[in-house]
Design a protein around this motif. Structure first.
Motif, PDB file in Angstrom:
ATOM      1  N   UNK A  45      -4.348 -10.914  10.020  1.00 22.84           N
ATOM      2  CA  UNK A  45      -4.018 -11.927   9.016  1.00 22.84           C
ATOM      3  C   UNK A  45      -3.756 -11.174   7.716  1.00 22.84           C
ATOM      4  N   UNK A  46      -2.562 -11.380   7.147  1.00 29.05           N
ATOM      5  CA  UNK A  46      -2.177 -10.633   5.943  1.00 29.05           C
ATOM      6  C   UNK A  46      -1.920 -11.612   4.806  1.00 29.05           C
ATOM      7  N   UNK A  47      -2.502 -11.495   3.624  1.00 24.73           N
ATOM      8  CA  UNK A  47      -3.531 -10.505   3.297  1.00 24.73           C
ATOM      9  C   UNK A  47      -4.868 -10.870   3.950  1.00 24.73           C
ATOM     10  N   UNK A  48      -5.651  -9.851   4.261  1.00 24.92           N
ATOM     11  CA  UNK A  48      -6.870 -10.043   5.030  1.00 24.92           C
ATOM     12  C   UNK A  48      -7.905 -10.914   4.318  1.00 24.92           C
TER      13      UNK A  48
ATOM     14  N   UNK B  26      -4.027   3.019  -2.362  1.00 25.35           N
ATOM     15  CA  UNK B  26      -4.254   2.443  -3.692  1.00 25.35           C
ATOM     16  C   UNK B  26      -3.585   3.278  -4.786  1.00 25.35           C
ATOM     17  N   UNK B  27      -3.569   4.587  -4.584  1.00 22.27           N
ATOM     18  CA  UNK B  27      -3.009   5.472  -5.615  1.00 22.27           C
ATOM     19  C   UNK B  27      -1.561   5.131  -5.934  1.00 22.27           C
ATOM     20  N   UNK B  28      -0.875   4.520  -4.976  1.00 23.26           N
ATOM     21  CA  UNK B  28       0.507   4.104  -5.185  1.00 23.26           C
ATOM     22  C   UNK B  28       0.686   3.155  -6.359  1.00 23.26           C
ATOM     23  N   UNK B  29      -0.373   2.410  -6.663  1.00 20.05           N
ATOM     24  CA  UNK B  29      -0.272   1.426  -7.732  1.00 20.05           C
ATOM     25  C   UNK B  29       0.046   2.116  -9.050  1.00 20.05           C
ATOM     26  N   UNK B  30      -0.513   3.301  -9.266  1.00 19.12           N
ATOM     27  CA  UNK B  30      -0.330   3.906 -10.585  1.00 19.12           C
ATOM     28  C   UNK B  30       0.235   5.321 -10.573  1.00 19.12           C
ATOM     29  N   UNK B  31       0.402   5.934  -9.427  1.00 21.29           N
ATOM     30  CA  UNK B  31       1.047   7.250  -9.432  1.00 21.29           C
ATOM     31  C   UNK B  31       1.971   7.372  -8.232  1.00 21.29           C
ATOM     32  N   UNK B  32       2.901   8.283  -8.344  1.00 22.63           N
ATOM     33  CA  UNK B  32       3.869   8.441  -7.261  1.00 22.63           C
ATOM     34  C   UNK B  32       3.391   9.514  -6.293  1.00 22.63           C
ATOM     35  N   UNK B  93      -0.675   6.511   8.491  1.00 22.06           N
ATOM     36  CA  UNK B  93       0.635   6.610   7.830  1.00 22.06           C
ATOM     37  C   UNK B  93       0.575   5.714   6.610  1.00 22.06           C
ATOM     38  N   UNK B  94       0.934   6.278   5.458  1.00 20.45           N
ATOM     39  CA  UNK B  94       0.933   5.495   4.225  1.00 20.45           C
ATOM     40  C   UNK B  94       2.273   5.715   3.523  1.00 20.45           C
ATOM     41  N   UNK B 150      -0.967  -4.382   4.775  1.00 14.37           N
ATOM     42  CA  UNK B 150       0.014  -4.249   3.687  1.00 14.37           C
ATOM     43  C   UNK B 150      -0.694  -4.697   2.430  1.00 14.37           C
ATOM     44  N   UNK B 151      -0.932  -3.768   1.571  1.00 15.18           N
ATOM     45  CA  UNK B 151      -1.541  -4.101   0.280  1.00 15.18           C
ATOM     46  C   UNK B 151      -1.202  -2.995  -0.704  1.00 15.18           C
ATOM     47  N   UNK B 152      -1.407  -3.264  -1.967  1.00 17.75           N
ATOM     48  CA  UNK B 152      -1.074  -2.304  -3.035  1.00 17.75           C
ATOM     49  C   UNK B 152       0.409  -1.907  -2.977  1.00 17.75           C
ATOM     50  N   UNK B 153       1.231  -2.736  -2.349  1.00 18.74           N
ATOM     51  CA  UNK B 153       2.655  -2.401  -2.245  1.00 18.74           C
ATOM     52  C   UNK B 153       2.960  -1.336  -1.212  1.00 18.74           C
ATOM     53  N   UNK B 154       2.022  -1.054  -0.348  1.00 18.18           N
ATOM     54  CA  UNK B 154       2.267  -0.039   0.685  1.00 18.18           C
ATOM     55  C   UNK B 154       1.976  -0.594   2.072  1.00 18.18           C
TER      56      UNK B 154
END
Lengths: 101, 254
Positions: A45-48, B26-32, B93-94, B150-154
């Motif tokens: 389920x997304x988001x979890x 999570x690091x994706x949120x603020x750094x590349x 994989x991220x 899928x979270x933090x845009x990744x």
């Protein structure tokens, strides 16, 4: 066996979605009102974190209205379900309530 | 060809492994930070449960304590996994979820990423196939289980590849649901799982397994994997996320 068995814990009912995942419910209703609900399983389920929102939404609601409330919950949101559907959630909650009544 | 970072075969405990996966995401949120593939092993061996699972119904806590195994809850859904230090390679994989290589559709992305593992297994001589939603089977038996969030845009997908399988140990720490067995009409635990060594009937080292998986990722995704380390920011995040993964509030929340 095609359906459900009793879980290890009181009122926990498991349901294996055909071609999908396992979903379980522990539910309790008093005077037709859902007082306790926990949904578990190996579905996606997304988001979890929205599983908690679903449980909170259902708590305190009339059992007779669960179908409408569950459908509304998923219609309104961007939640993605994989291996389980809104109908499966309703089904297993009803099984759990039937078993505990 | 794109360059991705490889974080290669780190051996850590359960809370560190899960914290590293989440920190990179999570690091994706603020750094590349770069797109990343990790390969890793769990020491001590551990049981991980999916985000939504009832831990008391899935895991024999006493057995885990007796063997000294870690118990952890993942941020991803899916099922319980026994991460045997002597029998399993985990990957993650991220990448940004809008990366052109990654299908937006979740089930399609499982298929793609599992394809990397299938190619890797083929390198070793294991013929396997994707079994939707999130499994890979070889000779009709499960050899890999996978889960993504899928979270933090990744997109973060992690999963297990069995190198060896001690079926007795697996089923002494995992409780197997009655409905799942009945649904699949499976007679015994031995018929459900296999491993690289069991399938091939010969010894295959972790290094051979690692090399094959790297090839699988590189070829299927058309990327080059360059060995790298966590950034300082990621390391800081690992320390923070570890606290969550070690807490009873997290592990026993469901």
């Amino acid at each position: 066996m095609n359906g459900f068995i009793r879980g290890d814990y009181m009122k926990r009912i498991e349901y294996k979605v055909p071609d999908g995942k396992l979903v379980a419910a522990e539910a309790e209703a008093i005077n037709g009102v859902l007082t306790k609900i926990k949904i578990t399983g190996d579905f996606f389920m997304h988001p979890e974190s929205t599983i908690k929102d679903l449980e909170d939404t259902l708590k305190g609601k009339q059992v007779a209205k669960l179908e409408k409330i569950i459908n509304n919950f998923f219609d309104k949101s961007n939640i993605q379900l994989i291996g389980v559907s809104a109908t499966d959630f309703l089904h297993v909650i009803k099984l759990s309530l039937a078993d505990s009544s | 060809m794109d360059d991705w970072r490889l974080i290669d075969m780190r051996i850590e405990d359960a809370s560190t492994q899960m914290a590293i996966d989440e920190a990179i995401a999570y690091a994706r949120v603020s750094e590349r930070n770069p797109n990343t593939i990790r390969l890793y092993r769990w020491n001590p061996s551990a049981v991980s449960v999916g985000y939504f699972q009832s831990i008391l119904n899935e895991v024999d806590i006493d057995a885990c304590k007796k063997f000294g195994f870690d118990i952890i809850r993942r941020i991803t859904g899916g099922g319980a996994v026994f991460h045997d230090y002597n029998g399993e390679i985990t990957y993650s994989l991220i990448a940004p979820d809008d990366d052109p290589k990654i299908p937006r559709d979740i089930v399609s992305s499982y298929k793609l990423i599992c394809g990397c593992l299938i190619d890797g297994l083929k390198e070793l001589g294991v013929e396997s196939e994707f079994k939707p939603i999130n499994d890979i089977i070889a000779g009709g038996r499960k050899i890999s289980g996978n889960a993504q969030t899928r979270r933090y845009g990744v997109i973060l997908q992690h999963g297990t590849v069995l190198v060896d399988c001690d079926v007795n140990k697996i089923f002494s720490v995992l409780k197997v649901s009655g409905v799942k067995i009945s649904d699949k009409a499976i007679k015994s635990a031995e018929e459900r799982v296999t491993s690289i060594r069991k399938y091939l009937g010969k010894d295959v080292s972790f290094e051979e397994g690692r090399n094959a998986l790297i090839k699988g990722f590189e070829n299927r995704l058309n990327i080059q994997l360059n060995p790298g380390e966590l950034t300082d920011y990621e390391k800081t995040l690992v320390t923070q996320f570890k606290k969550k993964y070690q807490s009873d509030e997290w592990v026993y929340q469901r």
